[in-house]
Scaffold this active site. Structure first.
Site, PDB file in Angstrom:
ATOM      1  N   PHE A 197       0.872  -1.189   0.000  1.00 37.86           N
ATOM      2  CA  PHE A 197       0.000   0.000   0.000  1.00 37.86           C
ATOM      3  C   PHE A 197       0.900   1.228   0.000  1.00 37.86           C
ATOM      4  CE2 PHE A 197      -2.411   3.203   2.444  1.00 37.86           C
ATOM      5  CZ  PHE A 197      -3.715   3.082   1.965  1.00 37.86           C
ATOM      6  N   GLU A 256       1.289   4.671  10.320  1.00 34.86           N
ATOM      7  CA  GLU A 256      -0.174   4.719  10.490  1.00 34.86           C
ATOM      8  C   GLU A 256      -0.596   5.974  11.249  1.00 34.86           C
ATOM      9  OE1 GLU A 256      -2.317   2.968   9.190  1.00 34.86           O
ATOM     10  OE2 GLU A 256      -1.333   1.120   8.573  1.00 34.86           O
TER      11      GLU A 256
END
Ligand code: TGC
Ligand code: FAD
Length: 390
Positions: free
Chosen positions: A135, A369
């Site tokens: 990703f 994140e």
């Protein structure tokens, strides 16, 4: 009264349903047999040997995209997914990263925003661990502020052509498919990029002192030509990638508790066995203070994870609540690992014990994140109504 378990003073194991216990047991078994005996060595060497074989075993176990429905995914609850993350990260944050990126980022992006053809093409193979995904959101010059990304996709006839760089991409060099986010004339769009497409390459990033048992790579996109149907059709704008981050951040809320549990257990047993001044070090008040403080924060973090899991399963979990969990649980897990390190004395810096490995891994988890600062600002905005990002 039931007997007191020194490893679970608050009795939180009783919160697990039979199905949740079954998930915990099956993941723990795989980790104990297949990974725990070798993970220190993999970390030291900075590689996971036979990562493809491992991905297939994780696929057989059913943890890849396990909270997604259909397309060969296990369709389990959010809480079951969280428990799997906890057990995986109790072994190593790199292992949980492999599973998070596959299921919560790459698979989720396709599952949520992809076409039926994209789902059919990729999801069953990814759920089985036969295809590995990555990703790509972060870039060399753009991390916390993805709205400023420079990677661009332009139309050329009916094709798309991608140019740019992504940085710090988990699974990049071993991926079969990359979900790449790029700026277009319409706003940010996601692209499903088979990694054998000409112009795509993914050199591995070396010299990491954290998450060493995890592949981290740069993605180079040099005139990568893709057919019209490579774009994720169902989303335009930053909410595309950010919706995927919600899923992965939720997994980290649980995973961090697993790393903390390993360090707490290591410190507890070391303190019982290590003798100084004629006594086990667990008999000293200062050591007990550390163990108790670690236990308090571990217990609170796990309760928060259960609470957020319930909200996610009920469909009421907000991104700001995930930020609260990620910020608290990673920060406290890191503190638990650092405290455990002191209890182990010099052995605390040795890979013969899991503590320094978890501690350095969590330095990455604190940053990826969404950094702890980003989650602080998300919560600050939620509490005050004032945005302090820009
Ligand atoms: P902002 O203006 O707030 O929002 C832009 C659009 O996005 C929507 N949105 C969200 N949608 C879903 N979930 C969320 N959590 C969302 N947050 C915002 C928002 O509603 C808006 O939609 P629309 O339709 O109105 O356009 O965006 P901003 O530019 O001000 O940025 C906000 C900020 C800073 C919080 C965000 O950019 C952020 O979270 N930055 C951190 C970046 C980050 O976390 N990168 C992670 C990369 S992936 C990774 O690290 C993988 S590690 C993997 C592993 O190994 O485990
Ligand atoms: P920056 O954004 O440059 O931030 C540097 C510092 O400045 C931080 O402390 C930050 O909090 C602070 N800061 C920035 N803006 C503000 C502000 N407005 N107010 C206050 N402080 C601020 N990304 C992916 O896309 N896919 C992946 O698979 C992936 N895997 C990763 C794996 C590893 C091992 C690591 C370490 C990172 C990975 N990342 C991945 C990247 C990660 O998401 C970014 O590192 C992270 O989002 C932070 O970006 P940055 O490193 O560019 O830091």
């Amino acid at each position: 009264l039931p007997p007191l378990d020194p490893q679970d003073i608050a009795g939180l194991n009783e919160l697990l349903t039979e199905d949740e216990k079954a998930v915990a047991d099956s993941v723990r078994r795989l980790c104990a047999d297949r990974i725990d005996p070798y993970i220190g060595e993999w970390f030291e060497r900075g590689e996971i040997p036979d990562i493809r074989g491992l991905a297939k075993e994780l696929g057989e176990l059913g943890v890849l995209g396990m909270h997604l429905e259909g397309y060969g995914c296990a369709g389990m609850s959010a809480t079951q997914y969280g428990i799997a993350c906890l057990e995986l990260e109790a072994t190593d944050s790199g292992l949980r990263s492999l599973v998070s990126v596959q299921g919560s980022l790459a698979m989720f992006a396709i599952w949520k925003w992809g076409s039926e053809e994209q789902k059919q093409q990729w999801l069953p193979r990814m759920a089985a661990g036969e295809a590995i995904g990555c990703f790509g959101l972060t870039e060399p010059d753009v991390g916390s502020d993805p709205a400023s990304m420079r990677t661009r996709a332009r139309r050329d006839g009916s094709d798309w052509v991608l140019d740019g760089r992504k940085m710090w991409i988990t699974n990049g060099s071993v991926a079969d498919v990359a979900v790449v986010w790029a700026q277009t004339d319409e706003g940010v769009r996601g692209f499903v990029v088979p990694t054998d497409t000409p112009g795509f390459s993914a050199p591995e990033i070396k010299h990491k002192l954290s998450l060493r048992a995890s592949v981290t790579s740069e993605l180079v996109l040099d005139g990568v030509r893709l057919p019209a149907d490579a774009v994720l059709p169902e989303v335009t704008g930053l909410k595309g990638p950010l919706s995927c981050l919600n899923e992965a951040r939720f997994g980290i809320v649980w995973g961090a508790v697993g790393a903390a549990r390993s360090c707490l257990q290591a410190a507890q047993s070391y303190a019982a066995e290590r003798t100084q001044f004629g006594k086990p070090i667990s008999a000293f008040q200062l050591t007990q203070q550390k163990l108790v403080d670690m236990n308090l924060e571990y217990t609170k973090a796990l309760l928060l994870a259960f609470h957020l899991g319930k909200r996610k399963d009920a469909g009421t979990l907000r991104p700001e609540q995930i930020s609260l969990g990620k910020l608290n649980n990673v920060r406290e897990a890191l503190q638990i690992c650092r405290t455990a390190r002191t209890i182990l004395g010099a052995n605390g810096i040795s890979l013969e014990y899991p503590v320094i490995r978890h501690m350095t891994n969590l330095e990455s988890v604190l940053t990826y994140e969404g950094t702890s600062e980003m989650h602080t600002l998300i919560l600050g905005q939620a509490m005050t109504g004032q945005s302090a990002f820009r």
